[in-house]
Design an enzyme around this catalytic site. Structure first.
Site, mmCIF file in Angstrom:
data_model
loop_
_atom_site.group_PDB
_atom_site.id
_atom_site.type_symbol
_atom_site.label_atom_id
_atom_site.label_comp_id
_atom_site.label_asym_id
_atom_site.label_seq_id
_atom_site.Cartn_x
_atom_site.Cartn_y
_atom_site.Cartn_z
ATOM 1 N N LYS A 188 0.707 -7.872 -21.813
ATOM 2 C CA LYS A 188 1.467 -7.794 -23.067
ATOM 3 C C LYS A 188 1.598 -9.164 -23.716
ATOM 4 O O LYS A 188 1.558 -9.301 -24.944
ATOM 5 C CB LYS A 188 2.850 -7.208 -22.786
ATOM 6 C CG LYS A 188 3.796 -7.191 -23.980
ATOM 7 C CD LYS A 188 5.170 -6.688 -23.578
ATOM 8 C CE LYS A 188 6.160 -6.791 -24.727
ATOM 9 N NZ LYS A 188 7.525 -6.344 -24.315
ATOM 10 N N GLU A 223 -12.454 -19.409 -12.438
ATOM 11 C CA GLU A 223 -12.505 -20.875 -12.372
ATOM 12 C C GLU A 223 -11.301 -21.465 -11.643
ATOM 13 O O GLU A 223 -11.235 -22.673 -11.425
ATOM 14 C CB GLU A 223 -12.631 -21.482 -13.781
ATOM 15 C CG GLU A 223 -11.330 -21.700 -14.549
ATOM 16 C CD GLU A 223 -10.808 -20.453 -15.237
ATOM 17 O OE1 GLU A 223 -9.978 -20.588 -16.145
ATOM 18 O OE2 GLU A 223 -11.213 -19.337 -14.865
ATOM 19 N N ASP A 281 0.851 -1.186 0.000
ATOM 20 C CA ASP A 281 0.000 0.000 0.000
ATOM 21 C C ASP A 281 0.889 1.239 0.000
ATOM 22 O O ASP A 281 1.027 1.945 0.998
ATOM 23 C CB ASP A 281 -0.910 -0.034 1.233
ATOM 24 C CG ASP A 281 -1.813 1.186 1.315
ATOM 25 O OD1 ASP A 281 -2.041 1.817 0.256
ATOM 26 O OD2 ASP A 281 -2.271 1.524 2.420
ATOM 27 N N SER A 282 1.519 1.488 -1.143
ATOM 28 C CA SER A 282 2.406 2.639 -1.312
ATOM 29 C C SER A 282 2.494 2.932 -2.806
ATOM 30 O O SER A 282 2.137 2.095 -3.638
ATOM 31 C CB SER A 282 3.810 2.322 -0.768
ATOM 32 O OG SER A 282 4.409 1.295 -1.545
ATOM 33 N N ILE A 283 2.969 4.120 -3.142
ATOM 34 C CA ILE A 283 3.136 4.458 -4.560
ATOM 35 C C ILE A 283 4.057 3.448 -5.233
ATOM 36 O O ILE A 283 3.774 2.942 -6.334
ATOM 37 C CB ILE A 283 3.704 5.891 -4.708
ATOM 38 C CG1 ILE A 283 2.651 6.917 -4.294
ATOM 39 C CG2 ILE A 283 4.163 6.141 -6.136
ATOM 40 C CD1 ILE A 283 1.448 6.983 -5.206
ATOM 41 N N ASN A 321 -8.907 -15.810 -10.422
ATOM 42 C CA ASN A 321 -8.269 -15.276 -11.626
ATOM 43 C C ASN A 321 -9.265 -14.428 -12.416
ATOM 44 O O ASN A 321 -10.319 -14.042 -11.914
ATOM 45 C CB ASN A 321 -7.729 -16.426 -12.472
ATOM 46 C CG ASN A 321 -8.828 -17.311 -13.010
ATOM 47 O OD1 ASN A 321 -9.811 -17.582 -12.332
ATOM 48 N ND2 ASN A 321 -8.696 -17.760 -14.241
ATOM 49 N N CYS A 333 -11.278 -15.215 -14.827
ATOM 50 C CA CYS A 333 -12.560 -15.856 -15.169
ATOM 51 C C CYS A 333 -13.162 -16.652 -14.018
ATOM 52 O O CYS A 333 -14.153 -17.362 -14.201
ATOM 53 C CB CYS A 333 -12.379 -16.751 -16.399
ATOM 54 S SG CYS A 333 -11.721 -15.869 -17.818
ATOM 55 N N ARG A 363 -5.324 1.258 1.275
ATOM 56 C CA ARG A 363 -6.124 2.013 2.250
ATOM 57 C C ARG A 363 -7.266 2.768 1.576
ATOM 58 O O ARG A 363 -7.223 3.088 0.386
ATOM 59 C CB ARG A 363 -5.231 2.946 3.055
ATOM 60 C CG ARG A 363 -4.753 4.167 2.335
ATOM 61 C CD ARG A 363 -3.674 4.888 3.122
ATOM 62 N NE ARG A 363 -2.400 4.185 2.999
ATOM 63 C CZ ARG A 363 -1.329 4.452 3.761
ATOM 64 N NH1 ARG A 363 -1.395 5.358 4.714
ATOM 65 N NH2 ARG A 363 -0.210 3.779 3.578
#
Length: 362
Positions: free
Chosen positions: A22, A210, A5-7, A206, A208, A35
């Site tokens: 990709k 399943e 929980d940070s940039i 995931n 979908c 947060r």
């Protein structure tokens, strides 16, 4: 899993998602540790914007980094638990009306629901919403442990808001009606029926829904999939199903998928690490309805139900049998010790389904 929980953690995870997309991968992403809106940020003495602005960045990335160079848009499913304080804004993200700056319509959304929430829906009780900054261990607990922690945080008075559980569930269903999401998965059931409960709490499925596997900041779970065309396993007389042919096919598929794990390309080291450690495979089917039609079995008949059951019993048994032979040659996968299977507990045992006497399960 969102790395942190940070940039730095958020953009690291965004880069991971872009790399997977990709190379044509679909993604399930857990964001329950980020947060909520209005939470204090120590490093700059500011306050958090919450998950919505962050998800808009992921939304644009899914649109920009498509799956396989123009073949189709990227697919990201984002998972959140219903105790997160931003859950109401989360449920609005795909809806077709409202402020555009509060929408991220190219993502898919999913709720990872603990049993306690559903019990409160049924009882028409209140539900408390927390910032993960105040209740950081809720994400990594399930079952009785989750119930205990959640109720302790309620008593402690750190909830950001309360809402009738049935009203929040209604918001989920309204969003489903309008947009097809959120997907709804049940956290406790998924974790109780996992073969790898000894690794830690599973935080999401995931793209979908399943596949249920363990992920962490160090591991990106991958599943290696194949689909069997069931009509090819009908006997030449077109009257009976050939379970021997199906078993032979499953054994071949198991060996092939095991080889895929070693020979495929991994866009992330974390994905390679997970696959080598757990060696997960998924065997699905196509053409079950065709089998019923070829054999002249009404879909809702007792005979169709029995065949459905025996087909998947054959698949599961044969896959395990082939896995045992591979393990005898190459050794067990690294995370096998301590798994449910290592204790003699198989998938149907976790569903309280008896072995039956059709196949030699022992």
């Amino acid at each position: 899993t969102m790395r942190d929980d940070s940039i730095k953690g958020i953009y690291h995870t965004l880069t991971q998602c872009a790399q997977i997309s990709k190379y044509a991968g679909g993604i399930g992403l857990s964001i329950g540790n980020v947060r909520s809106q209005g939470s204090r940020i120590k490093s700059n003495n500011g306050v958090s914007n919450g998950i919505v602005p962050m998800l808009k960045v992921f939304d644009q990335t899914a649109r920009y980094v498509d799956q396989g160079g123009g073949k189709r848009k990227g697919g990201f499913a984002v998972y959140l638990e219903p105790w997160h304080a931003d859950v109401r804004e989360f449920l609005e993200l795909k809806r077709n009306h409202g402020k555009e700056e509060a929408r991220a319509r190219d993502l898919f959304y999913a709720m990872w629901i603990p049993d306690l929430f559903m019990r409160r829906v049924i009882a028409d009780e209140m539900w408390s919403l927390f910032c993960p900054h105040d209740a950081s261990d809720l994400q990594d607990a399930f079952g009785a442990r989750f119930d205990e922690l959640y109720q302790a945080y309620e008593r402690k008075g750190v909830a950001r808001a309360t809402i009738r559980a049935i009203d929040l569930y209604g918001m989920m269903l309204q969003s489903q009606l309008e947009t097809g999401t959120p997907y709804i998965l049940f956290k406790d059931a998924c974790n109780r029926k996992s073969n790898h409960q000894h690794l830690g709490t599973i935080r999401s499925s995931n793209l979908c829904t399943e596949i249920i596997q363990y992920s962490s900041p160090e591991e990106v779970a991958v599943c290696n999939l194949a689909s069997i065309a069931l009509p090819m396993c009908i006997c030449a007389d077109r009257r009976t199903f050939d379970h021997i042919a199906l078993a032979s096919t499953v054994r071949k598929v198991t060996r092939a998928l095991n080889r895929v794990i070693d020979r495929t390309f991994y866009p992330l080291e974390e994905a390679r690490r997970s696959n080598m450690k757990h060696r997960p495979i998924g065997i699905g089917v196509q053409g079950l309805a065709d089998v019923f039609m070829i054999l002249h079995l009404p879909f809702d008949s007792a005979e169709a139900r029995a065949l459905n059951k025996t087909i998947f019993e054959t698949i599961y048994f044969s896959a395990l049998d082939a896995s045992c032979l591979l393990a005898a040659t190459h050794g067990a996968h690294a995370s096998y010790p301590g798994s449910q299977a290592s204790k003699g507990i198989l998938q149907h045992d976790m569903w309280q389904v008896p072995d039956g006497d059709r196949l030699p399960w022992t």
